[in-house]
Design an enzyme around this catalytic site. Structure first.
Site, PDB file in Angstrom:
ATOM      1  N   ASN A  78      -9.497  -0.756  10.485  1.00 46.26           N
ATOM      2  CA  ASN A  78      -8.269  -0.124  10.016  1.00 46.26           C
ATOM      3  C   ASN A  78      -7.752   0.807  11.094  1.00 46.26           C
ATOM      4  O   ASN A  78      -8.473   1.700  11.548  1.00 46.26           O
ATOM      5  CB  ASN A  78      -8.541   0.677   8.740  1.00 46.26           C
ATOM      6  CG  ASN A  78      -9.159  -0.173   7.645  1.00 46.26           C
ATOM      7  OD1 ASN A  78      -8.451  -0.842   6.914  1.00 46.26           O
ATOM      8  ND2 ASN A  78     -10.479  -0.167   7.547  1.00 46.26           N
TER       9      ASN A  78
ATOM     10  N   GLY B 178      -6.870   5.558   5.555  1.00 46.16           N
ATOM     11  CA  GLY B 178      -6.423   6.443   4.499  1.00 46.16           C
ATOM     12  C   GLY B 178      -6.810   7.890   4.755  1.00 46.16           C
ATOM     13  O   GLY B 178      -7.839   8.175   5.372  1.00 46.16           O
TER      14      GLY B 178
ATOM     15  N   GLU C  95     -13.624  -5.800   9.133  1.00 50.76           N
ATOM     16  CA  GLU C  95     -12.265  -5.531   9.605  1.00 50.76           C
ATOM     17  C   GLU C  95     -12.210  -4.130  10.184  1.00 50.76           C
ATOM     18  O   GLU C  95     -13.144  -3.343  10.035  1.00 50.76           O
ATOM     19  CB  GLU C  95     -11.251  -5.681   8.479  1.00 50.76           C
ATOM     20  CG  GLU C  95     -11.465  -4.732   7.313  1.00 50.76           C
ATOM     21  CD  GLU C  95     -10.474  -4.990   6.181  1.00 50.76           C
ATOM     22  OE1 GLU C  95      -9.415  -4.350   6.202  1.00 50.76           O
ATOM     23  OE2 GLU C  95     -10.770  -5.820   5.305  1.00 50.76           O
TER      24      GLU C  95
ATOM     25  N   SER D  73      -6.676  -2.307   1.717  1.00 52.24           N
ATOM     26  CA  SER D  73      -6.998  -1.644   0.443  1.00 52.24           C
ATOM     27  C   SER D  73      -7.495  -2.616  -0.614  1.00 52.24           C
ATOM     28  O   SER D  73      -7.319  -2.386  -1.812  1.00 52.24           O
ATOM     29  CB  SER D  73      -5.781  -0.864  -0.084  1.00 52.24           C
ATOM     30  OG  SER D  73      -5.461   0.187   0.784  1.00 52.24           O
TER      31      SER D  73
ATOM     32  N   TYR E 222      -9.349   4.267  -4.939  1.00 45.30           N
ATOM     33  CA  TYR E 222      -8.370   5.348  -4.963  1.00 45.30           C
ATOM     34  C   TYR E 222      -8.215   6.081  -6.291  1.00 45.30           C
ATOM     35  O   TYR E 222      -7.706   7.195  -6.302  1.00 45.30           O
ATOM     36  CB  TYR E 222      -6.996   4.787  -4.547  1.00 45.30           C
ATOM     37  CG  TYR E 222      -7.009   4.177  -3.173  1.00 45.30           C
ATOM     38  CD1 TYR E 222      -7.163   4.967  -2.051  1.00 45.30           C
ATOM     39  CD2 TYR E 222      -6.890   2.797  -3.006  1.00 45.30           C
ATOM     40  CE1 TYR E 222      -7.193   4.406  -0.784  1.00 45.30           C
ATOM     41  CE2 TYR E 222      -6.918   2.228  -1.750  1.00 45.30           C
ATOM     42  CZ  TYR E 222      -7.072   3.037  -0.640  1.00 45.30           C
ATOM     43  OH  TYR E 222      -7.105   2.473   0.616  1.00 45.30           O
TER      44      TYR E 222
ATOM     45  N   ARG F  40     -11.132   2.921  11.798  1.00 38.87           N
ATOM     46  CA  ARG F  40     -12.317   2.890  10.944  1.00 38.87           C
ATOM     47  C   ARG F  40     -12.703   1.446  10.709  1.00 38.87           C
ATOM     48  O   ARG F  40     -11.880   0.644  10.247  1.00 38.87           O
ATOM     49  CB  ARG F  40     -12.036   3.568   9.607  1.00 38.87           C
ATOM     50  CG  ARG F  40     -13.303   3.919   8.812  1.00 38.87           C
ATOM     51  CD  ARG F  40     -13.004   4.193   7.351  1.00 38.87           C
ATOM     52  NE  ARG F  40     -12.825   2.931   6.632  1.00 38.87           N
ATOM     53  CZ  ARG F  40     -11.761   2.648   5.886  1.00 38.87           C
ATOM     54  NH1 ARG F  40     -10.770   3.509   5.767  1.00 38.87           N
ATOM     55  NH2 ARG F  40     -11.690   1.479   5.259  1.00 38.87           N
TER      56      ARG F  40
ATOM     57  N   ASP G 203     -15.110  -1.471   8.865  1.00 37.35           N
ATOM     58  CA  ASP G 203     -15.907  -1.743   7.674  1.00 37.35           C
ATOM     59  C   ASP G 203     -16.908  -2.850   7.986  1.00 37.35           C
ATOM     60  O   ASP G 203     -16.566  -3.829   8.658  1.00 37.35           O
ATOM     61  CB  ASP G 203     -15.002  -2.184   6.521  1.00 37.35           C
ATOM     62  CG  ASP G 203     -13.978  -1.125   6.146  1.00 37.35           C
ATOM     63  OD1 ASP G 203     -14.257   0.071   6.368  1.00 37.35           O
ATOM     64  OD2 ASP G 203     -12.900  -1.486   5.644  1.00 37.35           O
TER      65      ASP G 203
ATOM     66  N   GLU H 228       0.817  -1.217   0.000  1.00 42.19           N
ATOM     67  CA  GLU H 228       0.000   0.000   0.000  1.00 42.19           C
ATOM     68  C   GLU H 228       0.851   1.268   0.000  1.00 42.19           C
ATOM     69  O   GLU H 228       0.372   2.342   0.369  1.00 42.19           O
ATOM     70  CB  GLU H 228      -0.935  -0.010   1.208  1.00 42.19           C
ATOM     71  CG  GLU H 228      -1.925  -1.156   1.217  1.00 42.19           C
ATOM     72  CD  GLU H 228      -2.795  -1.160   2.456  1.00 42.19           C
ATOM     73  OE1 GLU H 228      -3.736  -0.357   2.523  1.00 42.19           O
ATOM     74  OE2 GLU H 228      -2.516  -1.954   3.370  1.00 42.19           O
TER      75      GLU H 228
END
Length: 327
Positions: A280, A284, A278, A153, A223, A262, A264, A21
């Protein structure tokens, strides 16, 4: 929000790194660097792939804003190095970072806490035989998801629609790491929800509902395109939004996270039940990123978000205290 920028000292924005990443991390880092400088912070770019971490101390950095994503950045290794150097950093500490980076360990923790997450099968290299791969859909059903347990990602992720797809999906995932995570596919809406803060003070930000072309919320769409639609406010019923925020806070605290993160989730269409996918711990911060989007909906600008996160930089031993004079 009253933060004394002068107390921040010399700040390193860690970006780049050696993970898959790297390019996303560089985009995040440049955004954060510009935001901090715009608020008068003495901030400098620092790429651990190009410089020795010991230079952070030798050059007098007082704290670090981590915008590294993936391995050697989000997995507890950089956090451990900063603990040894005695330099406070943003985001969760060593243990929480290491657990959250491992999707299998994260699932085990959540299951132990009674939190909903899709059923899964983890395959070691020795278990990736033709016979074993054919058995996985019998356990999890079809379609299912195959992905590396330690990447982010959407790197190395495949949706398997039939038995014949298993071999290629596992081979793709195994390019990134030996173990492969196979996960029950939850048909429904994808959402994400950031958290800011530590312990009892942690709060969930507004939920974002994600609408991707043909349901393909992959690396390219995340992205490099503008095809994905992000809904914030989410448009979900108020009770559903509150339940997702409750689950996300519980998942964050279960792993011992601090600073920010964060989570998901998928909302199953058949019964509207949310499932945690998951979390994070170094999300990002690019132009397409979701934490800044949610923060804006809560009245927090990108620049103020960066400053708030930096003010909360801490070492594991001081994580209960918000540094930098934030009120």
């Amino acid at each position: 929000m009253n933060i004394d920028v002068q107390k921040m000292g010399r700040v390193a924005v860690l970006m780049g790194g050696t993970s898959a990443e790297r390019e996303v991390s560089l985009m995040s880092g440049r955004g954060v660097l510009a935001a901090l400088r715009s608020r008068g912070v003495d901030a400098h770019a620092f790429d651990p792939a190009e410089r020795d971490m010991g230079e952070l101390r030798r050059e007098g950095f007082a704290r670090c804003f981590i915008t590294l994503h993936g391995r050697h950045g989000e997995d507890g290794t950089v956090q451990g190095a900063l603990e040894l150097l005695g330099i406070p950093y943003t985001g969760p500490g060593v243990l929480a970072s290491a657990i959250a980076m491992d999707k299998v360990m994260t699932k085990r923790m959540w299951i132990a806490e009674g939190l909903p997450t899709p059923r899964y099968v983890c395959l070691t290299p020795e278990q990736q035989t033709h016979e074993r791969l054919r058995a996985v859909p019998d356990t999890l059903g079809l379609p299912l998801i195959v992905k590396p347990p330690h990447e982010g990602s959407s790197i190395g992720v495949s949706k398997v629609n039939g038995y014949s797809d298993m071999q290629a999906a596992v081979a793709l995932s195994a390019r990134y790491e030996p173990e492969v995570l196979c996960e029950e596919f939850i048909e429904g809406e994808e959402v994400t929800c950031p958290v800011l803060g530590t312990g009892a003070e942690a709060r969930a930000l507004p939920v974002i509902r994600i609408e991707a072309p043909n349901g393909a919320y992959d690396y390219q769409n995340k992205y490099f395109t503008d095809e994905v639609k992000y809904h914030c406010p989410s448009g979900l019923p108020e009770a559903e939004e509150r339940e997702i925020q409750r689950l996300v806070l519980a998942s964050y605290r279960a792993l011992g996270c601090r600073g920010w993160g964060r989570a998901d989730l998928m909302i199953r269409a058949s019964d509207r039940k949310p499932f945690l996918l998951e979390i994070n711990t170094s999300p990002g911060m690019t132009g397409h990123s979701l934490v800044p989007m949610s923060a804006r909906a809560a009245g927090l600008s990108y620049e103020d978000l960066c400053l708030l996160l930096l003010a909360g930089a801490a070492l594991d031993s001081t994580a209960g205290t918000l540094a930098g004079g934030a009120q």
